[in-house]
Write a protein that holds these residues in place. Sequence first.
Motif, PDB file in Angstrom:
ATOM      1  N   LEU A  14       7.960  63.780 -28.529  1.00 17.10           N
ATOM      2  CA  LEU A  14       9.219  63.915 -29.248  1.00 17.10           C
ATOM      3  C   LEU A  14      10.314  64.509 -28.364  1.00 17.10           C
ATOM      4  CD1 LEU A  14       7.988  65.118 -32.757  1.00 17.10           C
ATOM      5  CD2 LEU A  14       8.928  62.885 -32.151  1.00 17.10           C
ATOM      6  N   ILE A  15       9.977  65.502 -27.567  1.00 12.91           N
ATOM      7  CA  ILE A  15      10.963  66.124 -26.678  1.00 12.91           C
ATOM      8  C   ILE A  15      11.466  65.107 -25.656  1.00 12.91           C
ATOM      9  CG2 ILE A  15      11.269  67.830 -24.830  1.00 12.91           C
ATOM     10  CD1 ILE A  15       9.443  69.700 -26.499  1.00 12.91           C
ATOM     11  N   PHE A  16      10.558  64.378 -25.012  1.00 13.48           N
ATOM     12  CA  PHE A  16      10.976  63.381 -24.024  1.00 13.48           C
ATOM     13  C   PHE A  16      11.762  62.251 -24.667  1.00 13.48           C
ATOM     14  CE2 PHE A  16       7.731  65.298 -21.235  1.00 13.48           C
ATOM     15  CZ  PHE A  16       8.540  65.499 -20.131  1.00 13.48           C
ATOM     16  N   SER A  17      11.392  61.848 -25.855  1.00 12.86           N
ATOM     17  CA  SER A  17      12.136  60.799 -26.567  1.00 12.86           C
ATOM     18  C   SER A  17      13.555  61.268 -26.868  1.00 12.86           C
ATOM     19  CB  SER A  17      11.440  60.429 -27.876  1.00 12.86           C
ATOM     20  OG  SER A  17      10.183  59.876 -27.625  1.00 12.86           O
ATOM     21  N   PHE A  18      13.681  62.483 -27.352  1.00 14.69           N
ATOM     22  CA  PHE A  18      14.999  63.034 -27.669  1.00 14.69           C
ATOM     23  C   PHE A  18      15.862  63.131 -26.415  1.00 14.69           C
ATOM     24  CE2 PHE A  18      18.113  65.297 -29.981  1.00 14.69           C
ATOM     25  CZ  PHE A  18      18.582  66.308 -29.162  1.00 14.69           C
ATOM     26  N   LEU A  19      15.306  63.639 -25.320  1.00 15.76           N
ATOM     27  CA  LEU A  19      16.061  63.756 -24.076  1.00 15.76           C
ATOM     28  C   LEU A  19      16.459  62.388 -23.534  1.00 15.76           C
ATOM     29  CD1 LEU A  19      14.068  66.591 -22.278  1.00 15.76           C
ATOM     30  CD2 LEU A  19      16.344  66.747 -23.315  1.00 15.76           C
ATOM     31  N   ASN A  20      15.582  61.426 -23.619  1.00 14.40           N
ATOM     32  CA  ASN A  20      15.867  60.087 -23.126  1.00 14.40           C
ATOM     33  C   ASN A  20      16.973  59.421 -23.936  1.00 14.40           C
ATOM     34  OD1 ASN A  20      15.527  57.853 -21.481  1.00 14.40           O
ATOM     35  ND2 ASN A  20      14.138  56.889 -22.953  1.00 14.40           N
ATOM     36  N   ILE A  21      16.919  59.543 -25.232  1.00 14.21           N
ATOM     37  CA  ILE A  21      17.940  58.939 -26.094  1.00 14.21           C
ATOM     38  C   ILE A  21      19.298  59.568 -25.814  1.00 14.21           C
ATOM     39  CG2 ILE A  21      18.748  58.781 -28.484  1.00 14.21           C
ATOM     40  CD1 ILE A  21      15.779  58.425 -29.270  1.00 14.21           C
ATOM     41  N   ASN A  22      19.376  60.879 -25.713  1.00 13.90           N
ATOM     42  CA  ASN A  22      20.654  61.551 -25.481  1.00 13.90           C
ATOM     43  C   ASN A  22      21.192  61.331 -24.075  1.00 13.90           C
ATOM     44  OD1 ASN A  22      21.030  62.517 -28.016  1.00 13.90           O
ATOM     45  ND2 ASN A  22      20.027  64.467 -27.615  1.00 13.90           N
ATOM     46  N   SER A  23      20.344  61.216 -23.085  1.00 16.65           N
ATOM     47  CA  SER A  23      20.834  61.052 -21.722  1.00 16.65           C
ATOM     48  C   SER A  23      21.402  59.663 -21.484  1.00 16.65           C
ATOM     49  CB  SER A  23      19.717  61.326 -20.720  1.00 16.65           C
ATOM     50  OG  SER A  23      18.725  60.328 -20.807  1.00 16.65           O
ATOM     51  N   CYS A  24      20.986  58.676 -22.242  1.00 15.91           N
ATOM     52  CA  CYS A  24      21.464  57.316 -22.048  1.00 15.91           C
ATOM     53  C   CYS A  24      22.544  56.917 -23.033  1.00 15.91           C
ATOM     54  CB  CYS A  24      20.306  56.325 -22.179  1.00 15.91           C
ATOM     55  SG  CYS A  24      19.063  56.539 -20.884  1.00 15.91           S
ATOM     56  N   SER A  25      22.935  57.784 -23.900  1.00 18.61           N
ATOM     57  CA  SER A  25      23.917  57.399 -24.912  1.00 18.61           C
ATOM     58  C   SER A  25      25.320  57.399 -24.336  1.00 18.61           C
ATOM     59  CB  SER A  25      23.848  58.353 -26.103  1.00 18.61           C
ATOM     60  OG  SER A  25      24.257  59.631 -25.724  1.00 18.61           O
ATOM     61  N   ASN A  26      26.162  56.538 -24.889  1.00 15.10           N
ATOM     62  CA  ASN A  26      27.574  56.470 -24.535  1.00 15.10           C
ATOM     63  C   ASN A  26      28.383  57.234 -25.551  1.00 15.10           C
ATOM     64  OD1 ASN A  26      26.946  54.795 -22.468  1.00 15.10           O
ATOM     65  ND2 ASN A  26      27.747  52.946 -23.393  1.00 15.10           N
ATOM     66  N   ARG A  27      29.545  57.739 -25.115  1.00 12.48           N
ATOM     67  CA  ARG A  27      30.480  58.272 -26.077  1.00 12.48           C
ATOM     68  C   ARG A  27      31.003  57.091 -26.867  1.00 12.48           C
ATOM     69  NH1 ARG A  27      34.358  61.672 -22.348  1.00 12.48           N
ATOM     70  NH2 ARG A  27      35.762  60.368 -23.499  1.00 12.48           N
ATOM     71  N   GLU A  28      31.333  57.280 -28.109  1.00 11.24           N
ATOM     72  CA  GLU A  28      31.775  56.175 -28.946  1.00 11.24           C
ATOM     73  C   GLU A  28      33.099  55.587 -28.485  1.00 11.24           C
ATOM     74  OE1 GLU A  28      31.787  57.080 -33.079  1.00 11.24           O
ATOM     75  OE2 GLU A  28      29.763  57.874 -33.012  1.00 11.24           O
ATOM     76  N   ASP A  29      33.958  56.385 -27.835  1.00 12.23           N
ATOM     77  CA  ASP A  29      35.284  55.900 -27.517  1.00 12.23           C
ATOM     78  C   ASP A  29      35.453  55.419 -26.078  1.00 12.23           C
ATOM     79  OD1 ASP A  29      34.984  58.461 -26.560  1.00 12.23           O
ATOM     80  OD2 ASP A  29      36.969  59.133 -27.151  1.00 12.23           O
ATOM     81  N   THR A  30      34.481  55.625 -25.211  1.00 14.10           N
ATOM     82  CA  THR A  30      34.566  55.180 -23.818  1.00 14.10           C
ATOM     83  C   THR A  30      33.163  54.967 -23.265  1.00 14.10           C
ATOM     84  OG1 THR A  30      34.505  57.441 -22.977  1.00 14.10           O
ATOM     85  CG2 THR A  30      36.706  56.484 -23.353  1.00 14.10           C
ATOM     86  N   VAL A  31      33.094  54.376 -22.077  1.00 17.96           N
ATOM     87  CA  VAL A  31      31.809  54.263 -21.389  1.00 17.96           C
ATOM     88  C   VAL A  31      31.365  55.658 -20.951  1.00 17.96           C
ATOM     89  CG1 VAL A  31      32.117  51.882 -20.612  1.00 17.96           C
ATOM     90  CG2 VAL A  31      32.956  53.752 -19.202  1.00 17.96           C
ATOM     91  N   SER A  32      30.074  55.823 -20.688  1.00 17.45           N
ATOM     92  CA  SER A  32      29.543  57.150 -20.388  1.00 17.45           C
ATOM     93  C   SER A  32      30.051  57.727 -19.067  1.00 17.45           C
ATOM     94  CB  SER A  32      28.015  57.111 -20.381  1.00 17.45           C
ATOM     95  OG  SER A  32      27.564  56.231 -19.371  1.00 17.45           O
ATOM     96  N   CYS A  33      30.539  56.894 -18.166  1.00 17.83           N
ATOM     97  CA  CYS A  33      31.020  57.389 -16.869  1.00 17.83           C
ATOM     98  C   CYS A  33      32.510  57.709 -16.888  1.00 17.83           C
ATOM     99  CB  CYS A  33      30.723  56.374 -15.778  1.00 17.83           C
ATOM    100  SG  CYS A  33      31.383  54.738 -16.134  1.00 17.83           S
ATOM    101  N   PHE A  34      33.134  57.684 -18.061  1.00 18.26           N
ATOM    102  CA  PHE A  34      34.562  57.976 -18.185  1.00 18.26           C
ATOM    103  C   PHE A  34      34.812  59.424 -17.783  1.00 18.26           C
ATOM    104  CE2 PHE A  34      38.590  58.826 -20.236  1.00 18.26           C
ATOM    105  CZ  PHE A  34      39.253  57.604 -20.165  1.00 18.26           C
ATOM    106  N   PRO A  35      35.779  59.672 -16.886  1.00 23.34           N
ATOM    107  CA  PRO A  35      36.007  61.058 -16.437  1.00 23.34           C
ATOM    108  C   PRO A  35      36.651  61.926 -17.512  1.00 23.34           C
ATOM    109  CG  PRO A  35      37.636  59.594 -15.481  1.00 23.34           C
ATOM    110  CD  PRO A  35      36.663  58.728 -16.236  1.00 23.34           C
ATOM    111  N   ASN A  36      36.190  63.141 -17.621  1.00 22.74           N
ATOM    112  CA  ASN A  36      36.808  64.116 -18.523  1.00 22.74           C
ATOM    113  C   ASN A  36      37.738  64.993 -17.699  1.00 22.74           C
ATOM    114  OD1 ASN A  36      35.548  63.465 -20.971  1.00 22.74           O
ATOM    115  ND2 ASN A  36      33.696  64.533 -20.338  1.00 22.74           N
ATOM    116  N   SER A  37      38.963  65.118 -18.155  1.00 22.41           N
ATOM    117  CA  SER A  37      39.902  65.987 -17.457  1.00 22.41           C
ATOM    118  C   SER A  37      40.847  66.617 -18.471  1.00 22.41           C
ATOM    119  CB  SER A  37      40.676  65.221 -16.390  1.00 22.41           C
ATOM    120  OG  SER A  37      41.382  64.157 -16.972  1.00 22.41           O
ATOM    121  N   THR A  38      41.469  67.690 -18.066  1.00 25.97           N
ATOM    122  CA  THR A  38      42.360  68.426 -18.948  1.00 25.97           C
ATOM    123  C   THR A  38      43.686  67.687 -19.107  1.00 25.97           C
ATOM    124  OG1 THR A  38      41.375  70.496 -18.259  1.00 25.97           O
ATOM    125  CG2 THR A  38      43.559  70.619 -19.267  1.00 25.97           C
TER     126      THR A  38
END
Length: 152
Positions: A14-38
């Motif tokens: 369960l722990i590995f499944s949870f970590l795997n699902i969260n690490s591969c998820s995208n933000r709903e509004d952009t691709v996961s590699c979208f830069p975050n900046s102020t």
Amino acid sequence: MKKTFSTVAILTFLIFSFLNINSCSNREDTVSCFPNSTINVNLNLNLAAYNNLNFVGQPIYIDEQQSGTRGLIVVRTVDNPATFKVYDRNAPHLCPDTNTTLEIKNGTSIFCPKDNATWILITGQPTAVANLPPKTYFWNYDAATKNLSLYN
């Protein structure tokens, strides 16, 4: 012993499944590699540089300190009460790369030169290639002073 082993095995799974699902998820509004900046910009619409924002559908580029990694596109969408859209210039559907900086095209749409994706300028609705709207940011407008604050 069997019960302990089964419990540990299930818990580990369960722990590995949870970590795997969260690490591969995208933000709903952009691709996961979208830069975050102020984003923290104040614009005085009384100044000539920002005069276009006194009129509906007249976009401008903002390329100041704390305006994202590639700048912003700002457009007034409604006159009364004043309503704005603040878009990040990073393409929301592609990882940042050569030619993925969004541009204004024909004064009515936003365009990605990398893959010809387009969006409606006033709404951000995708019209070709991309299925995600451009990343938007918050804004606050003081009509008395004509000060527009952009932030995330």
